[in-house]
Design a protein around this motif. Structure first.
Motif, PDB file in Angstrom:
ATOM      1  N   PHE A   8       0.821  -1.219   0.000  1.00 51.72           N
ATOM      2  CA  PHE A   8       0.000   0.000   0.000  1.00 51.72           C
ATOM      3  C   PHE A   8       0.854   1.268   0.000  1.00 51.72           C
ATOM      4  CE2 PHE A   8      -2.794  -3.177   2.041  1.00 51.72           C
ATOM      5  CZ  PHE A   8      -3.854  -3.121   1.161  1.00 51.72           C
ATOM      6  N   GLN A   9       2.073   1.187  -0.520  1.00 52.52           N
ATOM      7  CA  GLN A   9       2.967   2.344  -0.512  1.00 52.52           C
ATOM      8  C   GLN A   9       2.382   3.522  -1.288  1.00 52.52           C
ATOM      9  OE1 GLN A   9       5.761   2.725   1.332  1.00 52.52           O
ATOM     10  NE2 GLN A   9       5.674   4.843   0.651  1.00 52.52           N
ATOM     11  N   LYS A  10       1.658   3.233  -2.366  1.00 52.29           N
ATOM     12  CA  LYS A  10       1.065   4.324  -3.148  1.00 52.29           C
ATOM     13  C   LYS A  10       0.008   5.070  -2.328  1.00 52.29           C
ATOM     14  CE  LYS A  10       2.128   2.685  -7.707  1.00 52.29           C
ATOM     15  NZ  LYS A  10       1.700   2.529  -9.076  1.00 52.29           N
ATOM     16  N   LYS A  15      -1.425   9.877   0.782  1.00 52.98           N
ATOM     17  CA  LYS A  15      -1.787  10.534   2.046  1.00 52.98           C
ATOM     18  C   LYS A  15      -0.755  11.603   2.415  1.00 52.98           C
ATOM     19  CE  LYS A  15      -5.525   8.279   2.623  1.00 52.98           C
ATOM     20  NZ  LYS A  15      -6.813   8.941   2.475  1.00 52.98           N
ATOM     21  N   THR A  16       0.500  11.323   2.162  1.00 53.69           N
ATOM     22  CA  THR A  16       1.555  12.305   2.426  1.00 53.69           C
ATOM     23  C   THR A  16       1.384  13.513   1.509  1.00 53.69           C
ATOM     24  OG1 THR A  16       3.065  10.569   3.148  1.00 53.69           O
ATOM     25  CG2 THR A  16       4.046  12.667   2.501  1.00 53.69           C
ATOM     26  N   SER A  17       1.065  13.243   0.256  1.00 45.54           N
ATOM     27  CA  SER A  17       0.843  14.320  -0.712  1.00 45.54           C
ATOM     28  C   SER A  17      -0.373  15.157  -0.326  1.00 45.54           C
ATOM     29  CB  SER A  17       0.642  13.722  -2.104  1.00 45.54           C
ATOM     30  OG  SER A  17       0.310  14.715  -3.034  1.00 45.54           O
ATOM     31  N   HIS A  21      -0.428  19.109   0.561  1.00 47.65           N
ATOM     32  CA  HIS A  21      -1.346  20.023  -0.132  1.00 47.65           C
ATOM     33  C   HIS A  21      -2.179  20.808   0.887  1.00 47.65           C
ATOM     34  CE1 HIS A  21      -3.489  21.470  -3.630  1.00 47.65           C
ATOM     35  NE2 HIS A  21      -4.638  21.137  -3.073  1.00 47.65           N
ATOM     36  N   ALA A  22      -2.647  20.127   1.929  1.00 49.77           N
ATOM     37  CA  ALA A  22      -3.427  20.796   2.974  1.00 49.77           C
ATOM     38  C   ALA A  22      -2.561  21.815   3.717  1.00 49.77           C
ATOM     39  CB  ALA A  22      -4.002  19.763   3.952  1.00 49.77           C
ATOM     40  N   GLU A  23      -1.283  21.509   3.922  1.00 52.66           N
ATOM     41  CA  GLU A  23      -0.374  22.460   4.567  1.00 52.66           C
ATOM     42  C   GLU A  23      -0.218  23.716   3.714  1.00 52.66           C
ATOM     43  OE1 GLU A  23       3.102  20.022   4.983  1.00 52.66           O
ATOM     44  OE2 GLU A  23       2.640  19.525   7.070  1.00 52.66           O
ATOM     45  N   MET A  24      -0.108  23.518   2.396  1.00 50.50           N
ATOM     46  CA  MET A  24       0.023  24.671   1.500  1.00 50.50           C
ATOM     47  C   MET A  24      -1.243  25.525   1.508  1.00 50.50           C
ATOM     48  SD  MET A  24       2.231  23.356  -1.804  1.00 50.50           S
ATOM     49  CE  MET A  24       1.160  22.003  -2.217  1.00 50.50           C
ATOM     50  N   LYS A  25      -2.409  24.863   1.537  1.00 49.99           N
ATOM     51  CA  LYS A  25      -3.668  25.611   1.575  1.00 49.99           C
ATOM     52  C   LYS A  25      -3.791  26.406   2.874  1.00 49.99           C
ATOM     53  CE  LYS A  25      -6.676  23.100  -1.553  1.00 49.99           C
ATOM     54  NZ  LYS A  25      -7.977  22.424  -1.671  1.00 49.99           N
ATOM     55  N   LEU A  26      -3.384  25.801   3.988  1.00 49.86           N
ATOM     56  CA  LEU A  26      -3.425  26.508   5.267  1.00 49.86           C
ATOM     57  C   LEU A  26      -2.476  27.699   5.233  1.00 49.86           C
ATOM     58  CD1 LEU A  26      -4.242  26.895   8.211  1.00 49.86           C
ATOM     59  CD2 LEU A  26      -2.486  25.222   8.844  1.00 49.86           C
ATOM     60  N   SER A  27      -1.311  27.497   4.707  1.00 48.88           N
ATOM     61  CA  SER A  27      -0.341  28.589   4.603  1.00 48.88           C
ATOM     62  C   SER A  27      -0.902  29.724   3.759  1.00 48.88           C
ATOM     63  CB  SER A  27       0.956  28.065   3.998  1.00 48.88           C
ATOM     64  OG  SER A  27       1.879  29.102   3.833  1.00 48.88           O
ATOM     65  N   LEU A 107      -3.921  12.977  10.423  1.00 47.30           N
ATOM     66  CA  LEU A 107      -4.347  11.729  11.065  1.00 47.30           C
ATOM     67  C   LEU A 107      -4.383  10.589  10.055  1.00 47.30           C
ATOM     68  CD1 LEU A 107      -7.178  12.991  13.441  1.00 47.30           C
ATOM     69  CD2 LEU A 107      -4.934  12.115  14.086  1.00 47.30           C
ATOM     70  N   ASP A 108      -4.911  10.870   8.856  1.00 44.03           N
ATOM     71  CA  ASP A 108      -4.931   9.845   7.807  1.00 44.03           C
ATOM     72  C   ASP A 108      -3.526   9.356   7.499  1.00 44.03           C
ATOM     73  OD1 ASP A 108      -7.666   9.998   7.529  1.00 44.03           O
ATOM     74  OD2 ASP A 108      -7.635  11.141   5.651  1.00 44.03           O
ATOM     75  N   GLU A 109      -2.612  10.310   7.333  1.00 45.29           N
ATOM     76  CA  GLU A 109      -1.235   9.933   7.023  1.00 45.29           C
ATOM     77  C   GLU A 109      -0.632   9.117   8.165  1.00 45.29           C
ATOM     78  OE1 GLU A 109       2.925  12.036   5.676  1.00 45.29           O
ATOM     79  OE2 GLU A 109       1.816  12.896   7.349  1.00 45.29           O
ATOM     80  N   LYS A 110      -0.894   9.534   9.387  1.00 40.58           N
ATOM     81  CA  LYS A 110      -0.341   8.834  10.552  1.00 40.58           C
ATOM     82  C   LYS A 110      -0.837   7.390  10.605  1.00 40.58           C
ATOM     83  CE  LYS A 110       0.099   9.209  15.560  1.00 40.58           C
ATOM     84  NZ  LYS A 110      -0.256   9.985  16.748  1.00 40.58           N
ATOM     85  N   VAL A 111      -2.125   7.185  10.329  1.00 41.46           N
ATOM     86  CA  VAL A 111      -2.687   5.836  10.341  1.00 41.46           C
ATOM     87  C   VAL A 111      -1.977   4.956   9.313  1.00 41.46           C
ATOM     88  CG1 VAL A 111      -4.760   4.511   9.734  1.00 41.46           C
ATOM     89  CG2 VAL A 111      -4.949   6.481  11.259  1.00 41.46           C
ATOM     90  N   TRP A 112      -1.807   5.479   8.111  1.00 36.44           N
ATOM     91  CA  TRP A 112      -1.162   4.697   7.057  1.00 36.44           C
ATOM     92  C   TRP A 112       0.325   4.485   7.343  1.00 36.44           C
ATOM     93  CZ3 TRP A 112      -3.396   1.680   3.638  1.00 36.44           C
ATOM     94  CH2 TRP A 112      -4.758   1.868   3.393  1.00 36.44           C
ATOM     95  N   LEU A 113       0.980   5.473   7.920  1.00 32.72           N
ATOM     96  CA  LEU A 113       2.394   5.291   8.274  1.00 32.72           C
ATOM     97  C   LEU A 113       2.554   4.256   9.383  1.00 32.72           C
ATOM     98  CD1 LEU A 113       3.765   8.948   8.122  1.00 32.72           C
ATOM     99  CD2 LEU A 113       4.288   7.056   6.566  1.00 32.72           C
ATOM    100  N   GLN A 114       1.612   4.245  10.321  1.00 33.15           N
ATOM    101  CA  GLN A 114       1.670   3.237  11.383  1.00 33.15           C
ATOM    102  C   GLN A 114       1.430   1.845  10.809  1.00 33.15           C
ATOM    103  OE1 GLN A 114      -1.192   4.663  14.268  1.00 33.15           O
ATOM    104  NE2 GLN A 114       0.363   5.794  15.415  1.00 33.15           N
TER     105      GLN A 114
END
Length: 148
Positions: A8-10, A15-17, A21-27, A107-114
């Motif tokens: 499930f690396q993709k 999720k990282t991407s 993207h969300a970080e850029m929108k917040l910025s 949170l989504d990214e964290k779940v998948w990274l875990q």
């Protein structure tokens, strides 16, 4: 030794991407809020300088028309200030929405990274078990060949 290949690396990359993207929108939203606040500050500065000019003009001889024009301009700036405060509130709401969105993506990214981390741990344990079994088998073969 086998190389770890997470199936499930993709999804993890996606999720990282999405988080980036969300970080850029917040910025961007925070930048807009800051720009609105700077504009409001400039309006207050303009209003203050206009009041100073109005007070200085009162001391000097000025016509009633000029005073009325200055008062109209002050009223206009007050209207702009009210509008800018509404714009700031809207920008603050947008920033909060972007923060919530980013939190969700984090949170989504964290779940998948875990999940990836658990899969890696499992892979490493299996690999160690395979290596141990291979070493045990080699030791058994040596022992049997020496015993004959």
């Amino acid at each position: 030794m086998l190389k770890f290949n997470y199936s499930f690396q993709k999804v993890v990359d996606l999720k990282t991407s999405e988080k980036s993207h969300a970080e850029m929108k917040l910025s961007s939203a925070m930048g807009e809020l800051q720009a609105e606040e700077q504009t409001l500050s400039q309006l207050f500065s303009d209003k203050d300088s206009l009041f100073d000019t109005l007070q200085n003009q009162t001391v000097n001889a000025v016509s009633a028309v000029q005073l009325q024009q200055m008062q109209d301009y002050i009223n206009y700036i007050d209207q702009c200030i009210l509008q800018k405060r509404q714009d700031i509130q809207s920008a603050q709401v947008k920033v909060e929405e972007k923060k919530e969105h980013l939190t969700t993506k984090m949170l989504d990214e964290k779940v998948w990274l875990q999940a990836r981390g658990k899969a890696l741990d499992s892979f490493q344990k299996e690999e160690m078990l395979r290596e141990q079994n291979t070493l045990d088998e080699m030791a058994t073969i040596r022992f049997v060949s020496r015993a004959r």
